[in-house]
Design a protein around this motif. Structure first.
Motif: not given
Length: 318
Positions: A215-239
């Motif tokens: 659930q926490t990882l999903g929330e992190i992914g949602s925040i990145i995609t919701s606020n990263g417009h202008g970028a293309i993708q995010a990968h190799d996420i580690r936390t």
């Protein structure tokens, strides 16, 4: 019902916890002294460990709140996990001590001296622990503090033990079976052993930098995609989450023609959103051009501005 004002620092909460543990110990030892009950004696022994654990938690939180220095550039947050592991170890040792008391009580049973007076004192200590255990657990969850959460879980386990003991010891004079006292002490030992294992398991997971839940990882992914417009993708996420601090790093793919300032603005936007949602967070973002884009199922595709992430998907690019 208004909430009680709590100390702002975790260390302040640990000081109060130590005081509450001493109060509960005094009440439970008095309960044993007036009753002579083996079960109430076992409960008092467990509370001694609560006091020791509270003192250890105070030390750990004092260390964890120190700022980063040249020897600990990522801070001192893991001191909380050390305290929680030590507390779990003490709890397991306590379980065996209580088990020995239970065996002695079974082999050499004796009637309680004044069970009703002892039960009243034990019930008072149980009420104190219930109130404080809930406060510690909620504060620990809100502040992402392993030491406070472990302390709260330990105190609440003591509450359920106290409730069972009050009910069980009250039955001894009614049933006329003094060995029930030893049986109750044995059940206390098993419950204490369970709590000690759970505390140690969670703390060791933190020391080993175990990834947070899905659930926490999903929330992190949602925040990145919701606020990263202008970028293309995010990968190799580690936390990893260490005490009250979240450490997060990932690669952000942007158009190769994008200026450094524009890419930096995207990073700032993502970082601010992550900290607003997760609290203290140390974020490292590695910027890459689109030639470094990946196409596997670990990729988060970032939609253009104005397009909902739910509609665009967050899986690998096709």
């Amino acid at each position: 019902m208004p909430e009680l004002p709590l100390p702002q620092s975790n260390r302040g909460l640990a000081v109060v916890s130590l005081f509450v543990s001493l109060v509960a110990l005094g009440l439970k030892y008095a309960a044993f002294a007036v009753s002579g009950s083996v079960a109430l004696h076992a409960d008092a022994i467990e509370t001694i460990i609560n006091v020791v654990a509270a003192a250890g938690g105070l030390w750990a939180l004092s260390v964890a709140e120190r700022p980063a220095d040249h020897n600990h550039t990522y801070g001192h947050y893991k001191a909380e996990y050390l305290s929680a592991v030590a507390e779990g170890t003490l709890v397991v040792i306590t379980a065996f001590i209580i088990g020995r008391e239970a065996v002695e009580g079974w082999l050499h049973p004796h009637p309680a001296l004044a069970p009703w007076n002892g039960l009243l004192l034990n019930a008072a200590a149980t009420c104190v622990n219930l109130g404080w255990g809930l406060i510690m657990l909620r504060a620990g969850q809100a502040r992402h503090s392993p030491a406070l959460i472990a302390g709260g879980q330990h105190v609440l386990s003591d509450v359920w033990t106290g409730v069972a003991l009050v009910a069980g010891v009250a039955l001894i004079p009614l049933l006329g079976w003094p060995q029930l006292d030893a049986v109750l002490a044995g059940l206390v030992a098993l419950n204490v052993l369970r709590v000690g294992w759970e505390v140690m398991r969670d703390s060791i997971a933190g020391l080993m930098d175990e990834a947070p839940d899905a659930q926490t990882l999903g929330e992190i992914g949602s925040i990145i995609t919701s606020n990263g417009h202008g970028a293309i993708q995010a990968h190799d996420i580690r936390t990893r989450i260490v005490g009250a601090m979240t450490f997060l790093e990932f690669h952000l793919v942007v158009p190769g023609t994008m200026s450094v300032k524009a890419a930096h603005d995207i990073c700032d936007r993502i970082e601010h959103a992550l900290r607003a949602h997760m609290g203290s967070t140390l974020v490292h973002i590695h910027i890459e051009p689109e030639t470094c884009a990946k196409h596997d199922n670990t990729v988060l595709s970032i939609p253009p501005a104005g397009v909902s992430p739910a509609n665009s998907g967050s899986s690998a690019e096709k």
